[in-house]
Write a protein that holds these residues in place. Structure first.
Motif, PDB file in Angstrom:
ATOM      1  N   LEU A  79      20.424  52.519  46.125  1.00  0.00           N
ATOM      2  CA  LEU A  79      21.814  52.057  46.158  1.00  0.00           C
ATOM      3  C   LEU A  79      22.063  51.234  44.893  1.00  0.00           C
ATOM      4  CD1 LEU A  79      23.721  50.479  49.130  1.00  0.00           C
ATOM      5  CD2 LEU A  79      23.801  49.420  46.899  1.00  0.00           C
ATOM      6  N   VAL A  80      23.170  51.533  44.238  1.00  0.00           N
ATOM      7  CA  VAL A  80      23.565  50.740  43.063  1.00  0.00           C
ATOM      8  C   VAL A  80      24.906  50.102  43.393  1.00  0.00           C
ATOM      9  CG1 VAL A  80      23.979  50.748  40.578  1.00  0.00           C
ATOM     10  CG2 VAL A  80      22.437  52.455  41.586  1.00  0.00           C
ATOM     11  N   ASN A  81      24.911  48.777  43.489  1.00  0.00           N
ATOM     12  CA  ASN A  81      26.129  48.085  43.952  1.00  0.00           C
ATOM     13  C   ASN A  81      26.973  47.572  42.785  1.00  0.00           C
ATOM     14  OD1 ASN A  81      28.065  46.845  45.537  1.00  0.00           O
ATOM     15  ND2 ASN A  81      26.872  44.964  45.778  1.00  0.00           N
ATOM     16  N   PHE A  82      28.011  48.367  42.450  1.00  0.00           N
ATOM     17  CA  PHE A  82      29.005  47.939  41.462  1.00  0.00           C
ATOM     18  C   PHE A  82      30.211  47.304  42.145  1.00  0.00           C
ATOM     19  CE2 PHE A  82      27.032  51.563  39.250  1.00  0.00           C
ATOM     20  CZ  PHE A  82      26.883  51.089  37.952  1.00  0.00           C
ATOM     21  N   ALA A  83      30.419  47.625  43.420  1.00  0.00           N
ATOM     22  CA  ALA A  83      31.681  47.236  44.075  1.00  0.00           C
ATOM     23  C   ALA A  83      31.861  45.728  44.028  1.00  0.00           C
ATOM     24  CB  ALA A  83      31.683  47.716  45.527  1.00  0.00           C
ATOM     25  N   ALA A  84      32.996  45.317  43.510  1.00  0.00           N
ATOM     26  CA  ALA A  84      33.257  43.880  43.388  1.00  0.00           C
ATOM     27  C   ALA A  84      34.708  43.672  42.993  1.00  0.00           C
ATOM     28  CB  ALA A  84      32.355  43.266  42.312  1.00  0.00           C
ATOM     29  N   GLU A  85      35.181  42.471  43.210  1.00  0.00           N
ATOM     30  CA  GLU A  85      36.357  41.979  42.508  1.00  0.00           C
ATOM     31  C   GLU A  85      35.808  41.450  41.188  1.00  0.00           C
ATOM     32  OE1 GLU A  85      39.520  42.109  43.167  1.00  0.00           O
ATOM     33  OE2 GLU A  85      39.310  43.056  45.127  1.00  0.00           O
ATOM     34  N   SER A  86      36.404  41.894  40.076  1.00  0.00           N
ATOM     35  CA  SER A  86      35.732  41.653  38.794  1.00  0.00           C
ATOM     36  C   SER A  86      36.538  40.856  37.772  1.00  0.00           C
ATOM     37  CB  SER A  86      35.343  42.998  38.177  1.00  0.00           C
ATOM     38  OG  SER A  86      36.518  43.700  37.777  1.00  0.00           O
ATOM     39  N   HIS A  87      37.790  40.488  38.117  1.00  0.00           N
ATOM     40  CA  HIS A  87      38.604  39.854  37.072  1.00  0.00           C
ATOM     41  C   HIS A  87      38.686  38.335  37.261  1.00  0.00           C
ATOM     42  CE1 HIS A  87      41.258  39.568  33.770  1.00  0.00           C
ATOM     43  NE2 HIS A  87      42.371  39.444  34.435  1.00  0.00           N
ATOM     44  N   VAL A  88      38.208  37.607  36.276  1.00  0.00           N
ATOM     45  CA  VAL A  88      38.122  36.144  36.362  1.00  0.00           C
ATOM     46  C   VAL A  88      39.485  35.503  36.640  1.00  0.00           C
ATOM     47  CG1 VAL A  88      37.546  34.053  35.051  1.00  0.00           C
ATOM     48  CG2 VAL A  88      36.095  36.087  34.856  1.00  0.00           C
ATOM     49  N   ASP A  89      40.537  35.962  35.970  1.00  0.00           N
ATOM     50  CA  ASP A  89      41.870  35.360  36.183  1.00  0.00           C
ATOM     51  C   ASP A  89      42.298  35.466  37.639  1.00  0.00           C
ATOM     52  OD1 ASP A  89      42.065  34.731  33.512  1.00  0.00           O
ATOM     53  OD2 ASP A  89      43.299  36.456  32.985  1.00  0.00           O
ATOM     54  N   ARG A  90      42.051  36.618  38.246  1.00  0.00           N
ATOM     55  CA  ARG A  90      42.416  36.781  39.663  1.00  0.00           C
ATOM     56  C   ARG A  90      41.606  35.846  40.539  1.00  0.00           C
ATOM     57  NH1 ARG A  90      44.827  42.044  41.397  1.00  0.00           N
ATOM     58  NH2 ARG A  90      45.381  43.077  39.463  1.00  0.00           N
ATOM     59  N   SER A  91      40.342  35.616  40.180  1.00  0.00           N
ATOM     60  CA  SER A  91      39.496  34.768  41.037  1.00  0.00           C
ATOM     61  C   SER A  91      40.004  33.332  41.067  1.00  0.00           C
ATOM     62  CB  SER A  91      38.043  34.809  40.573  1.00  0.00           C
ATOM     63  OG  SER A  91      37.799  33.963  39.466  1.00  0.00           O
ATOM     64  N   ILE A  92      40.752  32.950  40.029  1.00  0.00           N
ATOM     65  CA  ILE A  92      41.278  31.582  39.971  1.00  0.00           C
ATOM     66  C   ILE A  92      42.423  31.402  40.978  1.00  0.00           C
ATOM     67  CG2 ILE A  92      42.438  29.924  38.431  1.00  0.00           C
ATOM     68  CD1 ILE A  92      40.761  31.283  36.128  1.00  0.00           C
ATOM     69  N   THR A  93      43.174  32.493  41.235  1.00  0.00           N
ATOM     70  CA  THR A  93      44.287  32.373  42.188  1.00  0.00           C
ATOM     71  C   THR A  93      43.925  32.888  43.586  1.00  0.00           C
ATOM     72  OG1 THR A  93      45.145  34.471  41.395  1.00  0.00           O
ATOM     73  CG2 THR A  93      46.128  32.500  40.454  1.00  0.00           C
ATOM     74  N   GLN A  94      42.889  33.755  43.679  1.00  0.00           N
ATOM     75  CA  GLN A  94      42.543  34.332  44.995  1.00  0.00           C
ATOM     76  C   GLN A  94      41.034  34.274  45.245  1.00  0.00           C
ATOM     77  OE1 GLN A  94      43.782  38.397  44.485  1.00  0.00           O
ATOM     78  NE2 GLN A  94      45.877  37.855  44.046  1.00  0.00           N
ATOM     79  N   LYS A 293      41.826  28.462  32.981  1.00  0.00           N
ATOM     80  CA  LYS A 293      41.156  27.297  33.581  1.00  0.00           C
ATOM     81  C   LYS A 293      39.644  27.537  33.604  1.00  0.00           C
ATOM     82  CE  LYS A 293      44.764  26.031  36.906  1.00  0.00           C
ATOM     83  NZ  LYS A 293      45.225  24.781  36.324  1.00  0.00           N
ATOM     84  N   GLY A 294      38.877  26.516  33.223  1.00  0.00           N
ATOM     85  CA  GLY A 294      37.409  26.615  33.273  1.00  0.00           C
ATOM     86  C   GLY A 294      36.863  27.690  32.340  1.00  0.00           C
ATOM     87  N   HIS A 295      37.574  27.957  31.264  1.00  0.00           N
ATOM     88  CA  HIS A 295      37.253  29.085  30.368  1.00  0.00           C
ATOM     89  C   HIS A 295      35.882  28.906  29.710  1.00  0.00           C
ATOM     90  CE1 HIS A 295      39.210  31.894  27.116  1.00  0.00           C
ATOM     91  NE2 HIS A 295      38.140  32.424  27.690  1.00  0.00           N
ATOM     92  N   ASP A 296      34.936  29.775  30.016  1.00  0.00           N
ATOM     93  CA  ASP A 296      33.611  29.694  29.397  1.00  0.00           C
ATOM     94  C   ASP A 296      33.735  29.920  27.895  1.00  0.00           C
ATOM     95  OD1 ASP A 296      32.212  29.218  31.772  1.00  0.00           O
ATOM     96  OD2 ASP A 296      31.987  31.362  32.209  1.00  0.00           O
ATOM     97  N   ARG A 297      33.032  29.071  27.115  1.00  0.00           N
ATOM     98  CA  ARG A 297      33.205  29.108  25.671  1.00  0.00           C
ATOM     99  C   ARG A 297      32.490  30.298  25.027  1.00  0.00           C
ATOM    100  NH1 ARG A 297      37.216  27.929  22.504  1.00  0.00           N
ATOM    101  NH2 ARG A 297      36.800  26.479  20.836  1.00  0.00           N
ATOM    102  N   ARG A 298      31.231  30.450  25.369  1.00  0.00           N
ATOM    103  CA  ARG A 298      30.475  31.538  24.711  1.00  0.00           C
ATOM    104  C   ARG A 298      29.479  32.162  25.687  1.00  0.00           C
ATOM    105  NH1 ARG A 298      25.216  30.675  21.583  1.00  0.00           N
ATOM    106  NH2 ARG A 298      24.606  32.853  21.331  1.00  0.00           N
ATOM    107  N   TYR A 299      29.387  33.498  25.642  1.00  0.00           N
ATOM    108  CA  TYR A 299      28.316  34.212  26.335  1.00  0.00           C
ATOM    109  C   TYR A 299      27.445  34.859  25.255  1.00  0.00           C
ATOM    110  CZ  TYR A 299      31.519  34.163  30.394  1.00  0.00           C
ATOM    111  OH  TYR A 299      32.371  33.796  31.409  1.00  0.00           O
ATOM    112  N   GLY A 300      26.139  34.800  25.456  1.00  0.00           N
ATOM    113  CA  GLY A 300      25.221  35.466  24.516  1.00  0.00           C
ATOM    114  C   GLY A 300      23.949  35.823  25.251  1.00  0.00           C
ATOM    115  N   ILE A 301      23.685  37.100  25.369  1.00  0.00           N
ATOM    116  CA  ILE A 301      22.555  37.590  26.170  1.00  0.00           C
ATOM    117  C   ILE A 301      21.335  37.832  25.285  1.00  0.00           C
ATOM    118  CG2 ILE A 301      21.809  39.850  27.053  1.00  0.00           C
ATOM    119  CD1 ILE A 301      22.778  38.407  29.362  1.00  0.00           C
TER     120      ILE A 301
END
Ligand code: NAD
Ligand code: DAU
Length: 357
Positions: A79-94, A293-301
């Motif tokens: 099983l490969v689980n991609f299913a998700a709510e994925s948008h950060v802006d939406r997570s801030i309101t919902q 809101k709470g905007h992460d400054r930098r991601y680097g993997i």
């Protein structure tokens, strides 16, 4: 014949993954389980809808009975689980929707898969549960230390409701590995770009707005940094973890391709202007707007582990991938119009007011 159960396979990365699998392997079956939220589009899978190796089932991953029935019917090997709510802006309101789908949905899948696959005490045969996670669970890196990267042992420090829900799901997945010996992997990837990404995310939103001479809303000072990976390279990495990842391990995925947002926006303006031969697509369209809101400054993997242990590397250089991507959205204007019609228009107005789509 190997049967893959892919959840969220009608979304951006999931649909690219389903197409990737069916293109690459002859003797497989892919069961795509997707609830078809605003972000899921079966049109993404038109190329395989008549393929006898492909099955679509519309269902909610939080619905245990529906998931059990699918396991009984199709007996997936993995099983490969991609299913998700994925948008950060939406997570801030919902935030609740994110807690439900991303956390409860993942736990539901873990429970159903565990009982379907168990064949002895802590024995699940040759099955595997892969959780598709994100670099956002690690939080944010400072801009003034470009040698700092997220590694697999970087402590989880999510900031948004989205990343908090993904981190919670990751901890459940790891707990099932530790407690029940359940065969799990987690992949944590950086920002993806490519075809079929819902046009609320930075790259497709900017392409779409630019071509229509609409304003290009850049959050804050535009200097937040993201690490961009072409979606097919992410699909390849997941495939390699499924095939050879050590059970219980987490793998970071990223291509050391960091850019400030404003650089991405200016690249899109230049490319769209050239592709359409339209001088009205220019930097005067850029509008700096109030920051997330709470905007992460930098991601680097740091993808050192998956490179060293599984031999993965990103194949698509950014200069090539971004041109391919821009051209895809320019060529698929009808797709953009269809997926952003109806309820999405209302949502966008309520979120962003007169910042027109
Ligand atoms: P997406 O929003 O484009 O697609 C999500 C899909 O999940 C949609 O098809 C939607 O209909 C489906 N879905 C939502 N809720 C569901 C439910 N309750 N039951 C069944 N299906 C449901 O997302 P994406 O950008 O393709 O991301 C896929 C996964 O990859 C997510 O788990 C995300 O956290 C992770 N991820 C995304 C990125 C990125 O840059 N987009 C990077 C790293 C990790
Ligand atoms: O890092 C992986 C994550 O990448 C995934 O886990 C998420 O599912 C995915 O949505 C993405 O999250 P981001 O928040 O980084 O992506 P988004 O496209 O929303 O924003 C990218 C950057 O661009 C971010 O710094 C916010 C900024 N932005 C975004 C939008 C939509 C703008 O400046 N203007 C915009 O209109």
């Amino acid at each position: 014949m190997r049967t893959y159960l892919v959840t969220g396979g009608a979304g951006f990365i999931g649909s690219n993954f389903v197409l990737y699998l069916l293109e690459r392997y002859a003797d497989i079956r892919v069961i795509n389980v997707d609830m078809l939220t605003y972000a899921g589009n079966l049109e993404n899978l038109k190329a395989v809808e008549d393929d006898p190796r492909y099955v679509f089932a519309q269902a909610d991953i939080c619905d245990g009975a529906a998931m059990r029935a699918l396991f009984e019917q199709y007996k997936p090997d993995c099983l490969v689980n991609f299913a998700a709510e994925s948008h950060v802006d939406r997570s801030i309101t919902q935030p609740e929707v994110f807690a439900k789908t991303n956390v409860i949905g993942t736990v539901t899948l873990l429970n159903v898969a565990r009982s379907a696959w168990q064949c002895g005490e802590d024995d699940y045969g040759d099955h595997r549960f892969l959780q598709v996670s994100t670099d956002e669970v690690y939080g944010s890196l400072p801009l003034d230390d470009p040698k700092a990267f997220f590694r697999e042992d970087t402590p989880l420090a999510p900031h948004s409701p989205y990343s908090a829900s993904k981190a919670a799901a990751d901890l459940f997945v790891l707990a099932y590995g530790d407690t029940y010996g359940f065969p799990v992997n987690i992949t944590r990837c950086s920002n993806n770009y490519g075809p079929f990404q819902f046009p609320e995310k930075l790259i497709p939103l900017m392409i779409n707005n630019a071509r229509h001479h609409k304003r290009l809303p850049v959050y804050g000072d535009g200097l937040n940094v993201r690490d961009w990976l072409y979606v097919e390279d992410h699909c390849k990495a997941i495939d390699m973890v499924l095939a050879g990842g050590v059970l219980g391990e987490v793998y970071n995925i990223g291509g050391h391709n960091e850019h400030p947002n404003i650089h991405i926006v200016k690249t899109i303006i230049k490319q769209v202007s050239e592709a359409l031969d339209d001088q009205a697509v220019n930097e005067t369209l850029i509008e700096y707007v109030v920051d997330r809101k709470g905007h992460d400054r930098r991601y680097g993997i740091a993808p050192d582990k998956i490179k060293a242990d599984l031999g993965w590397y990103p194949e698509t250089p950014f200069a090539e991938g971004i041109i391919k991507t821009i051209q895809w959205y320019l060529d698929n204007e009808e797709w953009v119009a269809r997926v952003t019609s109806g309820a999405y228009q209302e949502y966008y107005q309520s979120m962003y007011g007169d910042r027109s789509l």
